[in-house]
Design an enzyme around this catalytic site. Structure first.
Site, mmCIF file in Angstrom:
data_model
loop_
_atom_site.group_PDB
_atom_site.id
_atom_site.type_symbol
_atom_site.label_atom_id
_atom_site.label_comp_id
_atom_site.label_asym_id
_atom_site.label_seq_id
_atom_site.Cartn_x
_atom_site.Cartn_y
_atom_site.Cartn_z
ATOM 1 N N SER A 186 -9.677 0.777 14.788
ATOM 2 C CA SER A 186 -9.673 -0.358 15.709
ATOM 3 C C SER A 186 -10.106 0.083 17.098
ATOM 4 O O SER A 186 -9.866 1.235 17.486
ATOM 5 C CB SER A 186 -8.246 -0.911 15.792
ATOM 6 O OG SER A 186 -8.112 -1.755 16.916
ATOM 7 N N GLY B 170 -30.656 47.244 25.678
ATOM 8 C CA GLY B 170 -30.099 46.957 24.347
ATOM 9 C C GLY B 170 -30.966 47.586 23.271
ATOM 10 O O GLY B 170 -30.471 48.145 22.287
ATOM 11 N N PHE C 275 -26.854 41.950 20.197
ATOM 12 C CA PHE C 275 -26.384 42.728 21.347
ATOM 13 C C PHE C 275 -25.130 42.057 21.894
ATOM 14 O O PHE C 275 -25.183 40.959 22.422
ATOM 15 C CB PHE C 275 -27.478 42.795 22.413
ATOM 16 C CG PHE C 275 -28.746 43.426 21.897
ATOM 17 C CD1 PHE C 275 -28.770 44.771 21.548
ATOM 18 C CD2 PHE C 275 -29.893 42.678 21.722
ATOM 19 C CE1 PHE C 275 -29.919 45.353 21.049
ATOM 20 C CE2 PHE C 275 -31.053 43.252 21.219
ATOM 21 C CZ PHE C 275 -31.056 44.587 20.884
ATOM 22 N N VAL D 36 0.827 -1.214 0.000
ATOM 23 C CA VAL D 36 0.000 0.000 0.000
ATOM 24 C C VAL D 36 0.862 1.266 0.000
ATOM 25 O O VAL D 36 0.376 2.355 -0.311
ATOM 26 C CB VAL D 36 -0.990 0.038 1.195
ATOM 27 C CG1 VAL D 36 -2.120 -0.932 0.989
ATOM 28 C CG2 VAL D 36 -0.256 -0.216 2.505
ATOM 29 N N ALA E 63 -1.753 4.925 15.209
ATOM 30 C CA ALA E 63 -2.000 4.929 13.762
ATOM 31 C C ALA E 63 -3.483 4.721 13.474
ATOM 32 O O ALA E 63 -4.056 5.362 12.584
ATOM 33 C CB ALA E 63 -1.174 3.834 13.093
ATOM 34 N N LYS E 64 -4.118 3.852 14.238
ATOM 35 C CA LYS E 64 -5.523 3.531 13.974
ATOM 36 C C LYS E 64 -6.443 4.730 14.254
ATOM 37 O O LYS E 64 -7.423 4.944 13.547
ATOM 38 C CB LYS E 64 -5.957 2.318 14.817
ATOM 39 C CG LYS E 64 -5.476 0.992 14.245
ATOM 40 C CD LYS E 64 -5.878 0.850 12.790
ATOM 41 C CE LYS E 64 -5.882 -0.588 12.293
ATOM 42 N NZ LYS E 64 -6.066 -0.658 10.819
ATOM 43 N N GLN F 102 -37.010 95.891 -13.111
ATOM 44 C CA GLN F 102 -36.826 96.115 -11.671
ATOM 45 C C GLN F 102 -38.137 96.006 -10.917
ATOM 46 O O GLN F 102 -38.211 95.390 -9.866
ATOM 47 C CB GLN F 102 -36.237 97.508 -11.394
ATOM 48 C CG GLN F 102 -34.747 97.511 -11.381
ATOM 49 C CD GLN F 102 -34.236 98.207 -12.637
ATOM 50 O OE1 GLN F 102 -34.983 98.305 -13.645
ATOM 51 N NE2 GLN F 102 -33.024 98.687 -12.600
ATOM 52 N N TYR G 292 0.193 0.937 17.261
ATOM 53 C CA TYR G 292 -0.982 0.577 16.463
ATOM 54 C C TYR G 292 -2.177 1.473 16.819
ATOM 55 O O TYR G 292 -2.889 1.959 15.940
ATOM 56 C CB TYR G 292 -1.273 -0.904 16.758
ATOM 57 C CG TYR G 292 -2.461 -1.520 16.070
ATOM 58 C CD1 TYR G 292 -2.399 -1.882 14.724
ATOM 59 C CD2 TYR G 292 -3.634 -1.802 16.783
ATOM 60 C CE1 TYR G 292 -3.498 -2.489 14.094
ATOM 61 C CE2 TYR G 292 -4.720 -2.402 16.169
ATOM 62 C CZ TYR G 292 -4.651 -2.745 14.828
ATOM 63 O OH TYR G 292 -5.720 -3.344 14.222
ATOM 64 N N SER G 293 -2.386 1.722 18.109
ATOM 65 C CA SER G 293 -3.499 2.578 18.557
ATOM 66 C C SER G 293 -3.382 3.968 17.946
ATOM 67 O O SER G 293 -4.368 4.545 17.477
ATOM 68 C CB SER G 293 -3.503 2.739 20.074
ATOM 69 O OG SER G 293 -3.587 1.501 20.701
HETATM 70 P P1 NAI Z 1 -5.110 -10.079 8.227
HETATM 71 O O1 NAI Z 1 -3.669 -10.176 8.640
HETATM 72 O O2 NAI Z 1 -5.816 -11.359 8.013
HETATM 73 O O3 NAI Z 1 -5.235 -9.222 6.943
HETATM 74 C C1 NAI Z 1 -4.400 -8.174 6.657
HETATM 75 C C2 NAI Z 1 -3.871 -8.363 5.257
HETATM 76 O O4 NAI Z 1 -3.117 -7.219 4.888
HETATM 77 C C3 NAI Z 1 -2.939 -9.528 5.111
HETATM 78 O O5 NAI Z 1 -3.420 -10.390 4.111
HETATM 79 C C4 NAI Z 1 -1.605 -8.916 4.760
HETATM 80 O O6 NAI Z 1 -0.824 -9.705 3.884
HETATM 81 C C5 NAI Z 1 -2.008 -7.659 4.137
HETATM 82 N N1 NAI Z 1 -0.942 -6.688 4.176
HETATM 83 C C6 NAI Z 1 -0.132 -6.374 5.204
HETATM 84 N N2 NAI Z 1 0.707 -5.396 4.856
HETATM 85 C C7 NAI Z 1 0.417 -5.043 3.595
HETATM 86 C C8 NAI Z 1 0.935 -4.083 2.714
HETATM 87 N N3 NAI Z 1 1.946 -3.294 3.070
HETATM 88 N N4 NAI Z 1 0.374 -3.961 1.507
HETATM 89 C C9 NAI Z 1 -0.629 -4.767 1.117
HETATM 90 N N5 NAI Z 1 -1.141 -5.723 1.924
HETATM 91 C C10 NAI Z 1 -0.625 -5.854 3.153
HETATM 92 O O7 NAI Z 1 -5.836 -9.248 9.331
HETATM 93 P P2 NAI Z 1 -7.343 -8.764 9.502
HETATM 94 O O8 NAI Z 1 -7.761 -9.129 10.851
HETATM 95 O O9 NAI Z 1 -8.170 -9.211 8.390
HETATM 96 O O10 NAI Z 1 -7.153 -7.217 9.471
HETATM 97 C C11 NAI Z 1 -7.675 -6.390 8.483
HETATM 98 C C12 NAI Z 1 -7.638 -4.997 8.994
HETATM 99 O O11 NAI Z 1 -8.543 -4.880 10.070
HETATM 100 C C13 NAI Z 1 -6.310 -4.539 9.515
HETATM 101 O O12 NAI Z 1 -6.099 -3.182 9.156
HETATM 102 C C14 NAI Z 1 -6.454 -4.642 10.984
HETATM 103 O O13 NAI Z 1 -5.599 -3.795 11.689
HETATM 104 C C15 NAI Z 1 -7.895 -4.313 11.175
HETATM 105 N N6 NAI Z 1 -8.486 -4.798 12.411
HETATM 106 C C16 NAI Z 1 -8.780 -6.103 12.581
HETATM 107 C C17 NAI Z 1 -9.363 -6.515 13.740
HETATM 108 C C18 NAI Z 1 -9.781 -7.916 13.919
HETATM 109 O O14 NAI Z 1 -10.409 -8.215 14.940
HETATM 110 N N7 NAI Z 1 -9.486 -8.771 12.976
HETATM 111 C C19 NAI Z 1 -9.574 -5.606 14.870
HETATM 112 C C20 NAI Z 1 -9.316 -4.237 14.555
HETATM 113 C C21 NAI Z 1 -8.765 -3.880 13.366
#
Ligand code: NAI
Length: 735
Positions: free
Chosen positions: A152, A532, A562, A77, A168-169, A705, A165-166
């Site tokens: 998240s 006023g 006012f 990405v 960034a999320k 005149q 992670y927190s």
């Molecule tokens: P996952 O690990 O199964 O899926 C993430 C996918 O992203 C993987 O297939 C991985 O190869 C791919 N990936 C990682 N880096 C990449 C990159 N630089 N470019 C392209 N692809 C890349 O995990 P999941 O659980 O499906 O997570 C999906 C999203 O949801 C994530 O952003 C995660 O942080 C978020 N999330 C998930 C939760 C959960 O309960 N599963 C909770 C909160 C957030």
């Protein structure tokens, strides 16, 4: 594999990190509903190490096996452009971006390495930014786009071992909030989800039975719906998992004002108000930065206008979420106001009119031919009706002692009668919840018989009555307008007298705040303040004089806010700007420079065009023949006469008291000329006399005149030159 209902035929969806987990579920769901899908996945492990094409390929195969359309993309990405390029090359467009790719580098806070911090931000936050930016202009040009950001619960609430992670999320939520605002006008919507699902990311922390139970398929339908063209949701945040979805929003306590006017703000005052600062009873739910900030400006004006009263004012609690539907639109009172010429005169004196100004006489003397009523007097009959009704509003904690008159609008449909009977009907136009207080908009229609003569809107601020779960703005509110950013076109100063409030109140506003020092002190004022509406009256009459020639027929409407109190004896300085038919104004207290009335304007009716002049008489006047004859002779004489006389004479010849013809004898320019009409360059002398008298002069029945002294001939300009004229008339007008 077709699914009915919400369809995505012709749409192109890019899902990042779609090789497994949630991303895979999204890719399959969109494909099932007719979308063409770019399945992106870098194919590394869950910590972001390594790469492979197999993850994306597997999902593409799955989709194609079911008859769907999909292509793989194996870039990170961080190469956002490349992902979007794949979509454009394979399908020719990009409609929907699901930012989903992600990894974890969990560590307790202090053990987070620079690399662990950076890579998390690069993949989640920067990656989502780069992919979305690459798609943005395509979405903008096609006036359609749907974007999902993946946040998240760890970001929203915090979670041990996930500081990087927190951060960034929750950064993604901020990104989404602003994208939603910028994209709105192009039909680009951006929403954020905080999912919970079993995946390789969660199987390290969740027991297997939960991993199995929280299927990604229980998240995907929300994402699909949010991305459909029929979904209007934008800029929102949802928690989703296990088949449950909830929306999140911000909640803010009513808070507390912790400083008084002209007092320093201290940490001790903060401590003392802490409970109130943190009290979420009747909390507000700001949705925009404007709503968020408005509480600050409310607080400022409360502090400024109330002195330290708001410090001490305890918020009067109202039951949460009061239903105002029964109140809005309700008629409050009908009030009959009977008056003689005394009231308009008393009012005119109350707003500073004086016999020192001869223009004011028509407002002060009932015997004056043009005696009339100041337009701003229109607030007087209305206010009695309004005050009658206010206290009886159920459900809202309306305390008249905590009322501030915030704004005023008055519109006139005809000049107010100078005496008679006016009937005012007041209704609640709307109720606004400003958090720190409630604003009551009261509309008052005032009738003379059955004819509507004027309309008032009172905007009343009740300190401490807010927080009932109402809206903050109303389309019914008449709004103030900022003056142009240039020096005013006119400024008028008025010194108010120490008794100004004592005089003004006699027009019917009996609030002791304006007269009684101890009552004023209770309100936090060092002495009684001017009404006023009295300052409003000063400003209104200044605009009327400056821009409408004191013609009450031309005064259409006025609006004011006012802003600051005025003390009797202070000097009011009304600054005015003319912008077409709108006169913007503000009134400052000269001694302090503070703006007492802000955002004011008066709408005026343009002056009636001067009645078209009656056509001049070209026939039937004896004098016409004489002038024609003079013209002929002047021509004959050439410039000899011009040298001798060197003057321009204009003649206004009247018939039955009206100007019937104008002639100019020009003995100054060239070789002289006689023509109909006023002098083309300015006349040295203008004569006015009737056609008959002119003939008498020409025929020497009366000398000029005598005609002058008997009033038959009027002369304007250089009288001495008229002697030369006598000669001309004698020699050249002989018929
Ligand atoms: P996952 O690990 O199964 O899926 C993430 C996918 O992203 C993987 O297939 C991985 O190869 C791919 N990936 C990682 N880096 C990449 C990159 N630089 N470019 C392209 N692809 C890349 O995990 P999941 O659980 O499906 O997570 C999906 C999203 O949801 C994530 O952003 C995660 O942080 C978020 N999330 C998930 C939760 C959960 O309960 N599963 C909770 C909160 C957030």
């Amino acid at each position: 594999m077709a699914a009915a209902g919400l369809r995505f035929d012709g749409r192109v969806v890019l899902v990042t990190g779609a090789g497994g987990g949630l991303g895979r579920a999204y890719a399959l769901a969109f494909a099932e509903r007719g979308a063409s899908v770019v399945v992106n996945d870098l194919g590394g492990d869950f910590k972001g190490y390594g790469k492979s094409s197999s993850a994306a390929d597997k999902v593409v195969d799955e989709i194609r096996a079911k008859g769907g359309k999909a292509v793989p993309n194996y870039d990170s990405v961080e190469d956002g452009e490349k992902l979007v390029k794949t979509a454009l090359e394979a399908f020719g467009r990009i409609d929907i971006v699901i930012n989903n790719a992600g990894i974890l580098r969990d560590r307790s806070f202090v053990r987070i390495s620079d690399e662990d911090w950076d890579i998390i931000h690069r993949i989640h936050l920067r990656g989502s930014f780069l992919v979305t930016r690459a798609a943005w202009n395509h979405m903008k040009n096609q006036k359609f786009g749907r974007i999902i950001m993946t946040s998240s619960a760890a970001g929203i609430y915090g979670n041990f071992g996930q500081a990087n992670y927190s951060a960034a999320k929750l950064g993604l939520l901020g990104l989404a909030n602003t994208i939603a605002i910028e994209g709105r006008k192009y039909n680009i919507h951006c929403n954020t989800i905080a999912p919970t699902a079993g995946s390789r990311l969660t199987q390290t922390v969740m027991p297997q039975d939960l991993v199995d139970a929280f299927k990604p398929e229980y998240v995907a339908p929300l994402v699909v719906w949010l991305c459909h063209e029929s979904c209007a949701e934008n800029g929102s945040l949802f928690e989703v998992g296990a088949g449950w979805i909830g929306k999140l929003r911000w909640e803010r306590s009513l808070g507390a004002i912790v400083r008084g006017k002209n007092q320093p703000m201290t940490p001790e005052a903060v401590r003392d108000k802490w409970e109130k600062v943190c009290d979420f009873d009747n909390a507000s739910k700001p949705r925009t930065i404007q709503e968020s900030i408005s509480v600050l400006s409310d607080a400022l004006s409360q502090i400024e206008s109330q002195g330290n009263v708001s410090m001490n004012a305890t918020r009067s609690v109202v039951s949460s979420s009061v239903d105002t539907t029964g109140i809005v639109g309700r008629e409050l009172a009908t009030n009959v106001y009977t008056y003689t010429h005394l009231e308009p005169i008393l009012y005119a004196l109350g707003v500073g009119m004086s016999t020192k100004d001869p223009d004011h006489l028509k407002f002060l003397f009932e015997g004056n031919e043009e005696f009339c009523c100041l337009p701003s007097f229109g607030v007087i009959p209305a206010q009695t009706s309004m005050f009658d009704g206010v206290p009886s509003l159920p459900g809202l904690n309306i305390d008249l002692a905590k009322m501030l008159h915030g704004e005023q609008y008055l519109e006139l449909y005809k000049p107010l009668p100078t005496s008679g009977q006016l009937t005012s009907v007041s209704t609640v136009a709307d109720i606004l919840d400003k958090g720190s207080g409630a604003v009551l908009l009261i509309d008052v229609n005032t009738y003379c018989g059955k004819e509507l003569v004027c309309y008032n809107q009172f905007s009343l601020f009740f300190v401490g009555a807010g927080g009932f779960g109402g809206k903050r703005t109303s389309e019914k509110a008449k709004l103030t307008a900022n003056p142009p950013k240039r020096p005013p076109d006119a400024v008028i100063s008025d010194v108010t007298t120490p008794d100004q409030a004592a005089l003004y109140r006699l027009s019917g506003d009996w609030n002791p705040l304006h007269l009684d020092p101890s009552f004023a002190a209770l309100g936090g004022f060092k002495k009684p303040i001017l009404h006023g509406l009295c300052t409003f009256g000063f400003a209104a009459r200044n605009v009327l004089k400056q821009f409408a020639d004191n013609d009450v027929n031309r005064f259409k409407a006025i609006k004011v806010r006012f802003a600051k109190p005025v003390y009797p004896g202070q000097t009011l300085q009304t600054e005015m700007w003319k912008e077409g038919n709108r006169i913007h104004f503000q009134t400052k207290v000269k001694e302090t420079g503070e703006v007492a009335i802000a955002g004011g304007y008066v709408d005026i009716v343009p002056a009636l065009a001067k009645p078209a002049q009656e056509p001049l008489m070209t026939e039937g006047l004896q004098s016409n023949l004489v002038f024609e004859e003079i013209g002929r002779r002047v021509k004959e004489m050439g410039n000899e006469l011009v040298k001798k006389v060197n003057a321009i004479f204009q003649w206004d010849i009247t018939k039955d008291g009206k100007t019937a013809m104008q002639w100019t004898i020009d003995l100054k320019n060239g070789s002289g000329a006689v023509y109909q009409g006023p002098a083309r360059s300015s006349a040295d002398t203008t004569f006015t006399l009737s056609d008959e008298d002119f003939m008498d002069v020409v025929q020497q029945k009366i000398n000029p005149q005598k005609a002058f002294f008997s009033g038959k001939l009027k002369v304007k300009g250089n009288i001495m030159l008229s002697q030369k004229l006598e000669m001309i008339l004698k020699y050249y007008a002989k018929l």
